[in-house]
Write a protein that holds these residues in place. Structure first.
Motif, PDB file in Angstrom:
ATOM      1  N   MET A 159      14.220  -6.216 -25.028  1.00 43.44           N
ATOM      2  CA  MET A 159      14.409  -5.244 -26.086  1.00 43.44           C
ATOM      3  C   MET A 159      15.912  -5.139 -26.404  1.00 43.44           C
ATOM      4  O   MET A 159      16.745  -5.300 -25.536  1.00 43.44           O
ATOM      5  CB  MET A 159      13.866  -3.897 -25.623  1.00 43.44           C
ATOM      6  CG  MET A 159      13.757  -2.873 -26.683  1.00 43.44           C
ATOM      7  SD  MET A 159      12.855  -1.447 -26.028  1.00 43.44           S
ATOM      8  CE  MET A 159      12.367  -0.738 -27.536  1.00 43.44           C
ATOM      9  N   THR A 160      16.219  -4.837 -27.664  1.00 44.97           N
ATOM     10  CA  THR A 160      17.626  -4.718 -28.063  1.00 44.97           C
ATOM     11  C   THR A 160      17.917  -3.320 -28.591  1.00 44.97           C
ATOM     12  O   THR A 160      17.012  -2.562 -28.946  1.00 44.97           O
ATOM     13  CB  THR A 160      17.999  -5.741 -29.150  1.00 44.97           C
ATOM     14  OG1 THR A 160      17.205  -5.492 -30.307  1.00 44.97           O
ATOM     15  CG2 THR A 160      17.804  -7.159 -28.667  1.00 44.97           C
ATOM     16  N   ARG A 161      19.203  -3.029 -28.644  1.00 44.20           N
ATOM     17  CA  ARG A 161      19.668  -1.743 -29.166  1.00 44.20           C
ATOM     18  C   ARG A 161      20.752  -2.021 -30.188  1.00 44.20           C
ATOM     19  O   ARG A 161      21.651  -2.826 -29.953  1.00 44.20           O
ATOM     20  CB  ARG A 161      20.231  -0.916 -28.016  1.00 44.20           C
ATOM     21  CG  ARG A 161      20.520   0.516 -28.332  1.00 44.20           C
ATOM     22  CD  ARG A 161      19.276   1.400 -28.244  1.00 44.20           C
ATOM     23  NE  ARG A 161      18.798   1.523 -26.890  1.00 44.20           N
ATOM     24  CZ  ARG A 161      19.106   2.519 -26.070  1.00 44.20           C
ATOM     25  NH1 ARG A 161      19.881   3.496 -26.480  1.00 44.20           N
ATOM     26  NH2 ARG A 161      18.627   2.544 -24.862  1.00 44.20           N
ATOM     27  N   PHE A 209      32.359   4.179 -31.971  1.00 46.43           N
ATOM     28  CA  PHE A 209      31.116   3.485 -31.649  1.00 46.43           C
ATOM     29  C   PHE A 209      30.012   4.531 -31.623  1.00 46.43           C
ATOM     30  O   PHE A 209      30.231   5.667 -31.177  1.00 46.43           O
ATOM     31  CB  PHE A 209      31.177   2.853 -30.249  1.00 46.43           C
ATOM     32  CG  PHE A 209      32.064   1.656 -30.137  1.00 46.43           C
ATOM     33  CD1 PHE A 209      31.711   0.443 -30.706  1.00 46.43           C
ATOM     34  CD2 PHE A 209      33.257   1.733 -29.436  1.00 46.43           C
ATOM     35  CE1 PHE A 209      32.527  -0.671 -30.577  1.00 46.43           C
ATOM     36  CE2 PHE A 209      34.077   0.628 -29.296  1.00 46.43           C
ATOM     37  CZ  PHE A 209      33.716  -0.582 -29.865  1.00 46.43           C
ATOM     38  N   PHE A 210      28.825   4.143 -32.060  1.00 43.34           N
ATOM     39  CA  PHE A 210      27.662   5.031 -31.949  1.00 43.34           C
ATOM     40  C   PHE A 210      26.533   4.242 -31.306  1.00 43.34           C
ATOM     41  O   PHE A 210      26.154   3.169 -31.778  1.00 43.34           O
ATOM     42  CB  PHE A 210      27.226   5.554 -33.318  1.00 43.34           C
ATOM     43  CG  PHE A 210      26.074   6.511 -33.235  1.00 43.34           C
ATOM     44  CD1 PHE A 210      26.242   7.780 -32.702  1.00 43.34           C
ATOM     45  CD2 PHE A 210      24.815   6.133 -33.664  1.00 43.34           C
ATOM     46  CE1 PHE A 210      25.168   8.661 -32.601  1.00 43.34           C
ATOM     47  CE2 PHE A 210      23.740   7.000 -33.574  1.00 43.34           C
ATOM     48  CZ  PHE A 210      23.925   8.266 -33.044  1.00 43.34           C
ATOM     49  N   VAL A 211      26.030   4.787 -30.193  1.00 42.74           N
ATOM     50  CA  VAL A 211      24.927   4.176 -29.459  1.00 42.74           C
ATOM     51  C   VAL A 211      23.716   5.081 -29.624  1.00 42.74           C
ATOM     52  O   VAL A 211      23.615   6.128 -28.982  1.00 42.74           O
ATOM     53  CB  VAL A 211      25.274   4.027 -27.961  1.00 42.74           C
ATOM     54  CG1 VAL A 211      24.150   3.320 -27.228  1.00 42.74           C
ATOM     55  CG2 VAL A 211      26.597   3.297 -27.784  1.00 42.74           C
ATOM     56  N   PRO A 212      22.791   4.728 -30.529  1.00 45.86           N
ATOM     57  CA  PRO A 212      21.634   5.592 -30.763  1.00 45.86           C
ATOM     58  C   PRO A 212      20.696   5.622 -29.564  1.00 45.86           C
ATOM     59  O   PRO A 212      20.576   4.636 -28.838  1.00 45.86           O
ATOM     60  CB  PRO A 212      20.950   4.965 -31.984  1.00 45.86           C
ATOM     61  CG  PRO A 212      21.462   3.586 -32.068  1.00 45.86           C
ATOM     62  CD  PRO A 212      22.779   3.539 -31.354  1.00 45.86           C
ATOM     63  N   SER A 213      20.048   6.747 -29.380  1.00 47.66           N
ATOM     64  CA  SER A 213      19.075   6.862 -28.302  1.00 47.66           C
ATOM     65  C   SER A 213      17.778   6.163 -28.710  1.00 47.66           C
ATOM     66  O   SER A 213      17.554   5.884 -29.893  1.00 47.66           O
ATOM     67  CB  SER A 213      18.795   8.332 -27.984  1.00 47.66           C
ATOM     68  OG  SER A 213      18.058   8.920 -29.036  1.00 47.66           O
ATOM     69  N   ILE A 214      16.947   5.895 -27.750  1.00 43.60           N
ATOM     70  CA  ILE A 214      15.649   5.281 -28.039  1.00 43.60           C
ATOM     71  C   ILE A 214      14.773   6.267 -28.798  1.00 43.60           C
ATOM     72  O   ILE A 214      14.003   5.889 -29.671  1.00 43.60           O
ATOM     73  CB  ILE A 214      14.964   4.837 -26.727  1.00 43.60           C
ATOM     74  CG1 ILE A 214      15.744   3.684 -26.106  1.00 43.60           C
ATOM     75  CG2 ILE A 214      13.521   4.427 -26.982  1.00 43.60           C
ATOM     76  CD1 ILE A 214      15.252   3.266 -24.751  1.00 43.60           C
TER      77      ILE A 214
END
Length: 157
Positions: A1-3, A21-26
Motif C-alpha cells: 500500500m502507498t501513501r 510537508f503534509f502526511v495525510p492519515s489513512i
C-alpha cells in the motif's frame, strides 16, 4: 500500500510562500501530520510538527501538490488526540526521522555594515529546507526522482 505525501504551499504576495510537508492519515485525506520549520531568516528556524492538522480548518490561502506516493512502511499515523495541535518534534516513523535529521536553516540575514564591502549572502528559508529534505529522501529511495521536479514547479510566493 502507498501513501501520498503532499507539499502545502501557503501563499503570500509580499514574502516567500511557506512550504510544509503534509502526511495525510489513512482515515481522512484532509487530516494528518504537517512537518515544517518555523521562524525567519533573521533569527533562524526550528523544526515543527502539527499533528492531527486539518487542511480544511486553516484560513490561510494554500494549495497542495503531490510530491510522492511512498510505501506505507515509511509512514505511521499519529494517534488521534484532540486539542494537541503542536506536538513535540519526536519522529514516529522513518519519513519523520529522515526529515528531522536535516538541520533547520539558521540565521542568514546580516545587518548592513557601514561602508564595508560584504559579499552577498544567500538567505535560507523553509523552501530551502524542504528542497534539501526531498533530495535526501530521493537519495535514500523513499521518494521517487519526480519529487524533485514537483518542487521545481511549486509556487515560490
Amino acid at each position: 500500500m502507498t501513501r501520498q505525501i503532499r507539499l502545502v504551499v501557503y501563499h503570500s504576495c509580499l514574502f516567500a510562500a511557506h512550504w510544509s510537508f503534509f502526511v495525510p492519515s489513512i482515515r481522512d485525506a484532509n487530516v494528518g501530520s504537517r512537518l515544517h520549520v518555523t521562524g525567519d531568516v533573521r533569527s533562524g528556524f526550528q523544526h515543527a510538527i502539527s499533528r492531527n492538522y486539518d487542511l480544511r480548518q486553516t484560513a490561510r490561502s494554500h494549495t497542495t501538490y503531490l510530491l510522492a506516493d511512498i510505501d506505507d512502511q515509511y509512514v505511521e499515523d499519529y494517534p488521534s488526540v484532540e486539542d494537541i495541535p503542536e506536538a513535540p518534534v519526536e519522529p514516529v516513523c522513518k519519513l519523520e526521522e529522515v526529515v528531522f535529521s536535516i538541520p533547520a536553516p539558521g540565521p542568514s540575514l546580516r545587518r548592513s555594515s557601514s561602508g564595508a564591502n560584504v559579499a552577498r549572502v544567500q538567505q535560507l528559508n523553509c523552501q530551502d529546507w524542504i528542497k534539501e529534505c526531498v533530495d535526501v529522501l530521493v537519495s535514500q529511495g523513499i521518494f521517487p526522482n519526480s519529487a524533485v521536479d514537483a518542487l521545481k514547479n511549486a509556487p515560490r510566493n
